[in-house]
Motif scaffolding. Structure first.
Motif, PDB file in Angstrom:
ATOM      1  N   SER A  24       0.831  -1.239   0.007  1.00 33.20           N
ATOM      2  CA  SER A  24      -0.030   0.046   0.004  1.00 33.20           C
ATOM      3  C   SER A  24       0.982   1.261  -0.001  1.00 33.20           C
ATOM      4  O   SER A  24       2.028   1.258   0.494  1.00 33.20           O
ATOM      5  CB  SER A  24      -1.110  -0.073   1.129  1.00 33.20           C
ATOM      6  N   PRO A  25       0.468   2.535  -0.498  1.00 36.72           N
ATOM      7  CA  PRO A  25       1.126   3.656  -0.466  1.00 36.72           C
ATOM      8  C   PRO A  25       1.508   3.825   1.036  1.00 36.72           C
ATOM      9  O   PRO A  25       2.825   4.334   1.191  1.00 36.72           O
ATOM     10  CB  PRO A  25       0.115   4.605  -1.000  1.00 36.72           C
ATOM     11  N   GLN A  26       0.677   3.792   2.248  1.00 38.12           N
ATOM     12  CA  GLN A  26       1.183   4.040   3.271  1.00 38.12           C
ATOM     13  C   GLN A  26       2.415   3.158   3.820  1.00 38.12           C
ATOM     14  O   GLN A  26       3.377   3.515   4.510  1.00 38.12           O
ATOM     15  CB  GLN A  26       0.084   3.852   4.507  1.00 38.12           C
ATOM     16  N   ASP A  27       2.187   1.934   3.357  1.00 38.48           N
ATOM     17  CA  ASP A  27       3.451   0.995   3.712  1.00 38.48           C
ATOM     18  C   ASP A  27       4.556   1.535   3.005  1.00 38.48           C
ATOM     19  O   ASP A  27       5.624   1.221   3.440  1.00 38.48           O
ATOM     20  CB  ASP A  27       3.030  -0.521   3.503  1.00 38.48           C
ATOM     21  N   ILE A  29       5.486   4.409   2.055  1.00 37.38           N
ATOM     22  CA  ILE A  29       5.918   5.393   2.729  1.00 37.38           C
ATOM     23  C   ILE A  29       6.654   5.186   4.198  1.00 37.38           C
ATOM     24  O   ILE A  29       7.889   5.680   4.499  1.00 37.38           O
ATOM     25  CB  ILE A  29       4.603   6.693   3.079  1.00 37.38           C
ATOM     26  N   THR A  30       6.121   4.293   4.870  1.00 35.75           N
ATOM     27  CA  THR A  30       6.664   3.756   6.098  1.00 35.75           C
ATOM     28  C   THR A  30       8.084   3.225   5.876  1.00 35.75           C
ATOM     29  O   THR A  30       9.092   3.341   6.646  1.00 35.75           O
ATOM     30  CB  THR A  30       5.871   2.987   6.829  1.00 35.75           C
ATOM     31  N   GLU A  38      10.555   5.831   4.977  1.00 33.92           N
ATOM     32  CA  GLU A  38      11.140   6.833   5.996  1.00 33.92           C
ATOM     33  C   GLU A  38      12.208   5.917   6.852  1.00 33.92           C
ATOM     34  O   GLU A  38      12.965   6.919   7.721  1.00 33.92           O
ATOM     35  CB  GLU A  38      10.034   6.886   6.900  1.00 33.92           C
ATOM     36  N   ILE A  79       9.103   9.911  -1.069  1.00 35.21           N
ATOM     37  CA  ILE A  79       7.595  10.232   0.017  1.00 35.21           C
ATOM     38  C   ILE A  79       6.968  11.345  -0.431  1.00 35.21           C
ATOM     39  O   ILE A  79       5.785  11.144  -0.433  1.00 35.21           O
ATOM     40  CB  ILE A  79       8.219  10.480   1.270  1.00 35.21           C
ATOM     41  N   LYS A 102       3.019  10.916  -1.676  1.00 30.91           N
ATOM     42  CA  LYS A 102       1.753  12.033  -0.914  1.00 30.91           C
ATOM     43  C   LYS A 102       1.130  12.792  -1.838  1.00 30.91           C
ATOM     44  O   LYS A 102      -0.055  13.028  -1.663  1.00 30.91           O
ATOM     45  CB  LYS A 102       2.425  12.755   0.242  1.00 30.91           C
ATOM     46  N   HIS A 111      -1.776  11.768  -4.213  1.00 29.24           N
ATOM     47  CA  HIS A 111      -3.031  11.401  -3.753  1.00 29.24           C
ATOM     48  C   HIS A 111      -3.607  12.324  -3.181  1.00 29.24           C
ATOM     49  O   HIS A 111      -3.130  13.243  -2.593  1.00 29.24           O
ATOM     50  CB  HIS A 111      -3.089  10.343  -2.785  1.00 29.24           C
ATOM     51  N   THR A 153      -3.620  13.454   0.536  1.00 30.07           N
ATOM     52  CA  THR A 153      -2.425  13.719   1.103  1.00 30.07           C
ATOM     53  C   THR A 153      -1.876  14.837   0.523  1.00 30.07           C
ATOM     54  O   THR A 153      -0.704  15.246   1.064  1.00 30.07           O
ATOM     55  CB  THR A 153      -1.603  12.534   1.368  1.00 30.07           C
TER      56      THR A 153
END
Length: 387
Positions: free
Chosen positions: A10-13, A15-16, A19, A65, A69, A72, A75
């Motif tokens: 996923s996009p959040q994964d 990004i994590t 990071e 990152i 963001k 989408h 974000t």
């Protein structure tokens, strides 16, 4: 060396994961590939050789990152969010210009009549605000508009100085801000609009069509729409200004003229379709007195504590007004909840306990009235604090 197989995440994964790929990650990863018989300590030749590359790769992780963001709506920010809005056929709502009523008299305190459209005036004080004339009221007062957009002019009433020479003027002052301005739409507000589902098409004078009409009248901050409120072809618009306060008579008249001119009502000379007779009003104020017993830790003075409590309750009422025009299947409802008022108070520093407040002396929540005849707007009249 074979590249790792790409595993969809996923996009959040993603990004994590990115990071974690900071400077230390890359420099340690590269040093792991250097033989242990080589000096790899910070300051060594090999460390200093790979450090710039590690820093550059860490910067690329940060860039990636940001790219993710900004790609989408949920974000994205700033210009990138504006681009998403354009893709959806809309745009950020820009700041408007405040409109005011000015009383201008001569030496004998008679209304000055030789003032023309576009004549300029200026406020007094360090931060000068310039205005120009846009019209005249039946009572002789003039309608002016601030030259700068945004909410800064909303706070000024009082003396004006003529910029356009006019020897007839002895005194000029702003007596009313009849259409407060608003600032550029925030990212949060624009994002909420873009993400809100819209299953209705504005067409032919339906409710969604009227929402679109009123959205294009930038001096209107919120509207409730009551269709067929006095039978077929009748529409009632209940409006607030940009400060979410009741609309002035001048603003009501401007909206009426724009949507359905009074002398040609129903004939289609405004934005409303032919056959629609539109009534434009503002809601009636529903005053609320909040009485609450609180216990403090005694670390601040009572005057400051009381002011903080009143500000917290006022913020709750301000938020109520923000949801005043929201509907569920075109039905309006709004409740003043005592529990939410108590929660707002309990979140304050130095408040250790609070009892359930009373509203207008009653131990019950308040449901505002929204019918074809009555539309109410909550107003905090007073906060009574029992220590």
């Amino acid at each position: 060396m074979l590249r790792k197989e790409w595993i969809p995440i996923s996009p959040q994964d993603l990004i994590t994961d990115l990071e974690t790929k900071d400077f230390d990650y890359y420099v340690n990863s590269m040093l792991d590939n250097v033989s242990d018989d080589v000096d790899k300590r910070q300051g060594s030749i090999i460390y200093d050789a790979i450090a710039p590359a590690a820093m550059e790769m860490a910067n690329r992780s940060t860039d990636l990152i940001n790219y993710i963001k900004q790609s989408h709506v949920a974000t994205a920010t700033g210009d990138f969010l504006d681009w998403h809005a354009q893709d959806k056929g809309t745009s950020r709502e820009l700041a408007t210009n405040a409109k005011v009523t000015a009383h201008i008299v001569d030496d004998n305190k008679n209304i000055v009549t030789n003032i023309d459209i576009n004549d300029r005036f200026a406020s007094i004080g360090a931060d000068t605000i310039f205005y120009y004339v846009i019209g005249k009221k039946d009572n002789g007062d003039y309608l002016l508009q601030a030259e700068i957009p945004g909410t800064t002019p909303n706070g000024y009433t009082g003396q004006l100085l003529p910029v356009t020479p006019n020897d007839s003027i002895n005194w000029a002052e702003i007596v009313e801000i009849y259409a407060p301005a608003k600032d550029d739409e925030t990212d949060d507000s624009l994002r909420e609009r873009l993400l809100s589902p819209n299953n209705y098409i504005n067409y032919g004078g339906n409710i969604t069509d009227y929402h679109t009409m009123l959205d294009n009248i930038k001096d209107v901050g919120a509207v409730q729409i009551y269709s067929a409120w006095q039978g077929g072809g009748t529409v009632k618009l209940v409006i607030l200004d940009n400060n979410l306060n009741p609309a002035t008579d001048t603003l009501l008249n401007e909206v009426k003229v724009t949507v359905d001119p009074p002398n040609e009502s129903g004939l289609g000379y405004g934005l409303a379709p032919i056959g629609h007779q539109v009534t434009v009003v503002t809601p009636e104020i529903f005053d609320v007195t909040v009485q609450v017993h609180v216990t403090s830790d005694g670390k601040i003075g009572l005057d400051i504590l009381h002011q903080n409590i009143k500000s917290a309750v006022q913020n709750y009422f301000n938020n109520l007004r923000k949801s005043w025009s929201k509907d569920t299947n075109f039905q309006y409802s709004l409740t003043i909840y005592r529990s939410q008022i108590m929660a707002a108070i309990l979140q304050l520093e130095h408040v250790v306990n609070a009892e359930m407040p009373k509203l207008n002396g009653e131990d019950s929540d308040v449901d505002l009235t929204f019918t074809n005849e009555i539309s109410q707007l909550p107003n905090l009249k007073d906060v009574i604090i029992d220590d």
